[in-house]
Write a protein that holds these residues in place. Structure first.
Motif, short mmCIF file in Angstrom:
data_model
loop_
_atom_site.label_atom_id
_atom_site.label_comp_id
_atom_site.label_asym_id
_atom_site.label_seq_id
_atom_site.Cartn_x
_atom_site.Cartn_y
_atom_site.Cartn_z
N UNK A 20 -108.45 151.99 31.81
CA UNK A 20 -108.92 151.75 30.45
C UNK A 20 -109.54 153.03 29.93
N UNK A 21 -110.37 152.92 28.90
CA UNK A 21 -110.99 154.11 28.32
C UNK A 21 -112.49 153.89 28.20
N UNK A 22 -113.22 154.99 28.14
CA UNK A 22 -114.65 154.95 27.86
C UNK A 22 -114.88 155.56 26.48
N UNK A 23 -115.61 154.85 25.65
CA UNK A 23 -116.02 155.35 24.34
C UNK A 23 -117.54 155.34 24.29
N UNK A 78 -105.21 150.90 20.68
CA UNK A 78 -105.87 150.15 21.76
C UNK A 78 -105.49 148.68 21.70
N UNK A 79 -105.38 148.14 20.50
CA UNK A 79 -104.96 146.75 20.34
C UNK A 79 -103.51 146.57 20.79
N UNK A 80 -102.64 147.50 20.42
CA UNK A 80 -101.23 147.40 20.81
C UNK A 80 -101.10 147.37 22.33
N UNK A 81 -101.96 148.11 23.00
CA UNK A 81 -101.91 148.19 24.46
C UNK A 81 -102.74 147.10 25.14
N UNK A 99 -108.79 143.51 16.51
CA UNK A 99 -108.37 143.90 17.86
C UNK A 99 -108.68 142.78 18.85
N UNK A 100 -108.14 141.59 18.66
CA UNK A 100 -108.50 140.47 19.53
C UNK A 100 -108.02 140.62 20.96
#
Length: 282
Positions: free
Chosen positions: A77-80, A101-104, A152-153
């Motif tokens: 995943x990613x860190x923001x 991010x939603x698409x993935x 972004x559900x």
């Protein structure tokens, strides 16, 4: 990790992240950081996962780092951060990143960073005492009331430190919703419902009072273990895992659920077979 009984750790870079003001340097540093995480996982896939660093506020660079980190390096995943050089995550300029991010259906771990408000520097206090929790709260509020969460559900958001002051301020969110003073309510729904689909970790927030508020606001099924190590002193990082396991606020099955994450949230699908082996997210 062995001393604390932690089987898997999900690594991530902490504040201030990789962007110090120069886009090119930030892109390079993000790549180096993410490759180090990937190498660690390759060496010990049984013990480590990793969240990719993104060079925000450089959106194009962040999209490239996201693609490389998830598709090539196979990070988890990613860190923001709660804000990127003063720009909060719900800013319209970041929409292309959140669309991707939603698409993935990505996992997004959000950690606080220093407030852009210069007044915070005048108190003579460390950022971690008050302002980190306040900055996380600002980010959550903007993401909700700016309808980013609603758009972004499928993104799995994890907020560190029990979401800052969110558990305490949840009733204020409910009052704002009841008064209907912020446009866009039809799209986003109630804050109470949004908070119950986000994830929250226990870093610096493992005491019974914190867990009690999390239970009432989001439910224990949304709570993950986090230690904040190495920013938290080593002995405290070891003991906090044991305190979660033996917490008077939690039933045994609830403590196990907090300590054992699954592939649907942030781990690499590794689970304990005999005793809780927590996935440490922070």
């Amino acid at each position: 990790m062995d001393d604390a009984g932690i089987n898997v750790a999900i690594t991530s870079i902490s504040t201030p992240g990789v962007h110090m003001g120069d886009d090119a340097a930030a892109r390079d540093l993000a790549r180096r950081v993410n490759e180090i995480s990937a190498e660690l996982i390759q060496q010990r896939p049984d013990r480590f996962g990793g969240f990719a660093a993104l060079p925000l506020p450089d959106v194009d660079g962040a999209l490239r780092a996201l693609e490389y980190g998830l598709d090539v390096l196979k990070l988890d995943g990613v860190v923001l951060f709660s804000n990127a050089r003063g720009i909060y995550l719900g800013d319209a300029g970041f929409r292309p990143l959140f669309d991707e991010l939603e698409r993935r259906a990505a996992v997004v771990f959000v950690h606080p960073t220093s407030s852009p408000d210069p007044a915070a520097r005048t108190l003579g206090l460390p950022d971690s005492l008050i302002d980190f929790t306040a900055d996380t709260t600002r980010a959550v509020a903007q993401l909700h009331y700016g309808n980013t969460f609603a758009r972004t559900p499928n993104v799995k958001y994890i907020f560190s430190h029990a979401g800052g002051t969110i558990p305490y301020l949840a009733t204020r969110f409910s009052i704002v919703d009841e008064m209907n003073v912020i446009p866009g309510a039809e799209e986003r729904g109630k804050a109470a419902d949004t908070l119950r689909r986000l994830y929250w970790d226990t870093a610096l927030s493992w005491h019974p009072q914190n867990l009690s508020m999390l239970r009432s606001v989001v439910g224990m099924g949304q709570v993950l273990f986090g230690s904040d190590f190495p920013y938290l002193r080593r002995d405290l990082a070891v003991s906090c895992r044991r305190e979660v396991e033996s917490s008077a606020e939690l039933q045994a099955n609830e403590a196990r659920a907090v300590l054992v994450a699954t592939r649907s949230t942030c781990s690499r699908g590794l689970q304990a077979t005999r005793r809780p082996k927590p996935t440490n997210t922070a």
